[in-house]
Structure formats: C-alpha cells, structure tokens
Write a protein that holds these residues in place. Structure first.
Motif, PDB file in Angstrom:
ATOM      1  N   GLU B  40       0.838  -1.195   0.000  1.00 55.40           N
ATOM      2  CA  GLU B  40       0.000   0.000   0.000  1.00 55.40           C
ATOM      3  C   GLU B  40       0.871   1.242   0.000  1.00 55.40           C
ATOM      4  O   GLU B  40       2.085   1.159   0.182  1.00 55.40           O
ATOM      5  N   HIS B 212       0.857  -1.177  -6.885  1.00 55.05           N
ATOM      6  CA  HIS B 212      -0.124  -1.719  -5.958  1.00 55.05           C
ATOM      7  C   HIS B 212      -1.245  -2.397  -6.748  1.00 55.05           C
ATOM      8  O   HIS B 212      -2.308  -2.657  -6.223  1.00 55.05           O
ATOM      9  N   LEU B 253      -4.898  -8.839   0.564  1.00 59.06           N
ATOM     10  CA  LEU B 253      -4.758  -8.114  -0.709  1.00 59.06           C
ATOM     11  C   LEU B 253      -5.448  -8.872  -1.835  1.00 59.06           C
ATOM     12  O   LEU B 253      -6.187  -8.301  -2.638  1.00 59.06           O
TER      13      LEU B 253
END
Lengths: 339, 324
Positions: B40, B212, B253
């Motif tokens: 992140e 990301h 994630l």
C-alpha cells in the motif's frame, strides 16, 4: 519542505500601478504552477482535437513561443511596447526630435510659456523644457534598465542558489533579505547618497541595486524551490544529471518566468524612485538632466508657471505607466491562470 | 545477482519525530528477471527504490543501515559523483506520472538526447539522431517529425513511452519502474506494460516493478515481494502467491481484488488503517489488522522464514495461512 515563512508562493497578484519603491509590488506566482497552467492552457485552447490534434505536421510550440503569441495579441502590450520603443529610441538619439541643447539656457526667458519652436516653454533658468524633457528620458531609461539588470542578475543568482542548495546558506540569505527589506528606501537614499559627490547615474543605480536585489532573490528562491520539487527534476537526477545541469537546464527555465514578470514591473518603479531621489536632491545632481531634478526645480513655481512641472511630471508618469503595463502584459502571457 | 538489497533501513526526520519508512528490506534481482514489489501507500516500496537509485532526499531522509550491492559493489560506500555515473547508464528509473516527469520547456528530443550528451558526450546532431531512433524503438509514430515537439503535445501513453525510452537509452542493467501505468487508462496500461516487458527481454535487464496493482503483476512479474510497514512480509514466485498466500496480509490483498463471480456483493477490504510510521506496532506490524493474530504476534517480530525453495514469509503462522 519549504518553510512557510515567506510570501513568495502565496501572494499571486502583482499590483499594477504602485507607489515608489519595492514595497509596491507583490511577488507573483510559482514556477511550476505556471508551467502547468501554460501547457494545459495550450492544450485546451489551441488544439481542439486534444493533445494529439496537432498531428505530426503541427509546428512545435514552446512555452516561450506561446507566451509570445499571447503578447502579440494583447493591446496593452502593443501600446506599452510602442511607448517604450519610442522612449528607447529618443534616449539613444535625443537629437532626432530635439535639436536644441538642454544645458543652453537664457535667463531672460525664464518661466516663459509656450513659444513657436519651444512648445513646452522655458523653465526657471530659461532652459527649453521640451529639450530637457526629451533628454531626461535617457537618464530615466538608463537608470531603469541598468537597475533592473543588476537586480535581476544578483537577485536571481543568489536567490536561485539559495533555493537550490537550501540549508545554512539559504537561512543566511533569507535573513539578509529580511534586513534589507527593513531599510526604508527613501530614508536609506537620503543617508547613503548624500555623501556621494559624483554627478553620474552610477551611484544611484548602485544604491537601487543594493536595496532592490533582495526582492528578486526572494522570488527566485521561491520559484526555484517550487521547480526543484517537480518530478522532472527528480527524473533528471535519476538519469544521472549533474547539479549544474539540473539547475541550468531543468530548473532555471521553469523558474525564470516570475522573475521576469516582477523585474519588468519593478523597472517602472525604479524610474520613479530615481525621480524621487533626484527630487529630494540626493539622486542625480545638475548638470545631469533628469525629470526628477526638473520637477524639483519647478515645484516652487507651480502657481506662476505650471508648465515647467507638468511636462516632465507627465513624461515620468507615462514612462512608469508604460513599464508597469508591459509587466502586466508579460505576467498575463506567462501565467494564464491569473486572467 | 545483479542487485542485492540487504537489511536496508531508511528513516525520515520530521517535525513530529522519526518516521521509519524502511525497516530491514532484503531483496534481490537477477539479470532478465522481473521482481514486483507490492504494497500500500506508505509501505516503503518507493523509498526503497529511491535509496537504490540514490535519489532519496537527504535530509530529511537517512539511510541508517544495510547494503545495496549492485554488480558487485556496495553503492552506499560510493561517492556521490560515482553514483551519479551509475544512474542512467547502470540503472534507470521510470516514474509514475510521465507528464510531470518530463520537463515542459524542453522538447522531447532534447530530453532524450540529453542522455547521450550527459553520459556519452555526443554532439547535438548525433544525440538528436539517437533520440529519433529511441522514439522509433518505443513505437512512437512519425518519430522524425515529432522529435521537436513538447511533452504537452503528446498523449499520456506516448509520454510514458518517452519516459521508457529515456530510461532505456543507455541500455542499463537494471530498470526500476515506480508504478509506471498508474496514471494511464486501462487499454494503454496493457500496451505500455507489454512494451516494457518486451524491451526488458530484448536487453536482458533486471526490472523492479513497483506497484499496488495485482492485475499488472500477474502478467509480467517472475517474483513478487509484498511489503508492509517498511518490511518484506512475503516473497514468492508469482504463480505460487496467487494460488496460496503464506501471509495473512497477502491473503487480504488478494481477497480485495474485485471478481466477476462476486458481482453485487460487497468488496472485501482489510480492516483498519496502514500503520503510522512514527509508531509502528510492536511485534508483527500487521497484528492489529490481522484476522489470525495471537498473543505472540503482539510481542515477537516474526522472522522472514523459508517456506519452500525461493519462498519466504514473515508470519508466525505461515503454515496455517498456507493451508487456508
């Protein structure tokens, strides 16, 4: 992170008609914001088909090219440009429009009004006001241009280096500019210039550069700091550029616009400052020919012979106005956001 | 190994205290390999890259420990001038936003040519010819006509191609791409990534892809390193990590990727906020947000343990995580 203790980034508007001296001008915008605005403006306004609309055949336009196009269309620029061109020409060759000698005077004609061949009349010493007004332009333009060049050179080099390297030198320079800002211009002029005996323009120019450079230094420092934070400077660094290359090729061209704008507007105020100092008797001294000297000499006779005051004062006002208008036009061209 | 970062530590001095942005990152890249660094905002992935490139702003930044070994020499022991020579020719970087990474007052040709005049001392005309060649290579149409144009006259994708061309100009051994496609729209993203991958193969470069975006990673990366709070929490070959993550953060994630079969349902999100780098939680930095956290996570920092060949995880319970 730049310390927010200076106003260079914040104050965007440059006031137009100012009084005498440095305080009259608010510094103008930040380099990066300007550049972005210019490139965006260019994309939006001139290429209706979007950024690709120019196609391969489109003529490349640079930032300065865009600014020049804007300027040429601006009536303010055209009017002020013509006035300034005229002033420059007559200060280089005053005999083109005034055949007389500004120092040849006839006391018997003192204070006389308009005569054939002498449209502005005579002053208190019997000198021709028209000839003196024309020759006075040379002094004003010389003082204005030389002071501006000196101020811009010292100010942008010192301010730019301080902004780029930061740290101790930056702190030192910032405090020095604070000290100079604290000196009242007219008072400083009375103190410093009253000891000077030279009758040339150089002590006056030197004094004005001495007091004027911190203003440009602040602006240059601020806009270098802004330009330094741009990604393309970081990118240039990541691709192996040296400090001098980053400063000269990537930062300076993007930071110079505000300096140019403020210097142009300041030029007008330097001219009026010279007149002020000459009026007070500490600027230029006779036999120099200067509007300030003439205004000073004429001021005692304003009720009997107002023409002696009005012509040089009018010339001074028009000249200062022309330079300030030029500065405004340049600012508009370099920073379309302010429109 | 082309590049080995060992136990790198970077901190920033701020008004409120010291922010520990990178806390012992270790990763390596071989020639021709693509390592994706995932995490992140604020996880330290960009700061690590800047430290490798040597473009970290110091101060306020400070490298407090570790080694960065590039082609056998420790970069942190080199003088600034020697490091500068490596930048551009040995390693280069591609930035996220190509519009702001290109100088608005210089034509793209001048900026591309600069690579050759700075590092190779080429003449202006030669550099310009090289610039046209580079633009052709990254498939910018009508390169010869457009070499004199300015960045704002190019579209976003074209600008990013120019950035890639600049980075590739001197055929460096290592390229660091910091979110190279984030500022582009999806169709252009794919083209730019393909171009990057193709050039990388051609020149056998090492590529560190900072992102990301898990979608971008899956196609081009060989290995993935997941970062959290300035630390690598999991490192694995790309297909293995998608199959079975060995760290609860990676699992989180992966679960937050929108999927077609979940249409209409609420999208999963890892609860809580990324840690404040001034006050990184004790023990495992992820424990306040971790669904599997136990007492030991609050007190002991989990070591980066070997899970299998080429695969590591910094979780006390990686076995449980791996088995779902």
């Amino acid at each position: 992170m730049p310390e927010p203790d200076f106003d260079e980034g914040a104050a965007i508007s440059a006031t137009g008609a100012g009084g005498v001296g440095q305080g009259a001008i608010a510094p103008t915008g930040t380099g990066a914001a300007m550049d972005l605005a210019i490139s965006e403006g260019a994309t939006l306004e001139r290429t209706p088909g979007g950024p690709e609309g120019t196609g391969p055949a489109g003529k490349p336009r640079s930032l300065w090219g865009d600014a020049w196009r804007d300027l040429r269309r601006n009536p303010v620029f055209i009017v002020s440009g013509l006035i300034i061109l005229f002033l420059v020409v007559i200060s280089l060759w005053p005999s083109l429009i005034a055949s007389g000698n500004p120092l040849k005077c006839d006391l018997s004609k003192a204070q006389l009004g308009s005569r054939p061949g002498h449209p502005f009349g005579y002053d208190g010493q019997g000198c021709d006001v028209y000839t003196r007004t024309v020759y006075g332009a040379r002094t004003s333009v010389t003082v204005g241009v030389c002071t501006t060049l000196g101020v811009a050179l010292f100010g942008s080099v010192l301010g730019g280096l301080a902004g780029f390297f930061g740290g101790g030198w930056d702190a030192l320079l910032s405090r020095i500019t604070d000290i100079f800002f604290g000196i009242p211009v007219v008072l400083g002029g009375l103190v410093f210039l009253s000891v000077v005996t030279s009758t040339t323009v150089w002590p006056v120019i030197g004094f004005m550069v001495l007091l004027g450079w911190p203003q440009i230094a602040r602006i240059a420092r601020g806009s270098v700091i802004t330009a330094k934070q741009n990604d393309y400077v970081q990118a240039a660094r990541a691709l192996g550029a040296t400090n001098s290359r980053m400063l000269l090729r990537h930062i300076a061209p993007n930071a110079v616009a505000p300096v140019i704008v403020v210097a142009t507007i300041a030029l007008g105020t330097y001219i009026s400052l010279e007149a002020t100092l000459s009026y007070l008797g500490v600027g230029l001294k006779p036999p120099s020919v200067s509007w300030g000297i003439d205004i000073s000499a004429a001021s005692q006779y304003i009720r009997n012979a107002p023409h002696m005051l009005l012509w040089p004062a009018g010339a001074l006002a028009v000249t200062v106005l022309a330079f300030i208008m030029l500065g405004d036009a340049v600012r508009d061209a370099l920073d379309p956001k302010l429109r | 190994m082309l590049l080995e970062v060992r136990d790198l530590q970077v901190e920033f001095k701020t008004r409120d205290g010291i922010a520990k942005a990178v806390n012992g990152v270790t990763y390596s890249v071989a020639a021709g390999e693509t390592l994706a660094v995932l995490g992140e905002s604020g996880s330290g992935k960009s700061v690590t890259a800047q430290a490798v490139m040597g473009i970290l702003d110091m101060p306020p930044g400070r490298i407090t420990g570790g080694e960065i070994v590039f082609q056998g020499q420790d970069l942190l022991k080199l003088k600034e001038d020697e490091r500068r020579k490596i930048r551009g020719s040995g390693m280069a970087m591609i930035f996220q936003d190509a519009l702001s990474s290109l100088n608005p007052v210089l034509s793209v040709g001048a900026q591309l040519g600069e690579m050759y005049s700075v590092h190779r001392g080429m003449s202006r005309a030669d550099a310009k010819a090289k610039a046209v060649e580079l633009m052709d290579r990254v498939r910018i149409p009508a390169a010869k006509e457009r070499v004199g144009q300015y960045p704002h006259q190019f579209s976003g994708g074209m600008r990013q191609r120019i950035m890639i061309a600049m980075a590739m100009a001197l055929e460096p051994a290592l390229i660091i791409a910091d979110e190279p496609t984030t500022a582009l729209d999806v169709t252009v993203q794919a083209q730019v990534m393909d171009l990057l991958a193709e050039l990388q193969r051609e020149m056998n470069m090492g590529l560190i892809l900072i992102t990301h975006d898990l979608g971008v990673v899956a196609d081009v990366a060989d290995r993935i390193a997941v970062m959290y709070a300035g630390r690598i929490v999991e490192e694995a070959p790309v297909h293995e990590i998608y199959k079975a993550p060995a760290h609860p953060y990676t699992r989180g994630l992966l679960d937050s990727i929108p999927r077609l079969d979940q249409k209409g349902q609420e999208l999963y999100a890892i609860k809580g906020l990324p840690p404040n780098l001034m006050h990184i939680p004790s023990g495992c930095a992820f424990h306040p947000r971790c669904p599997m956290a136990q007492d030991v996570c609050r007190t002991d920092v989990p070591p980066l343990a070997n899970v299998s060949e080429g695969r590591r995880s910094a979780c006390h319970f990686w076995k449980e995580c791996l088995n779902g």
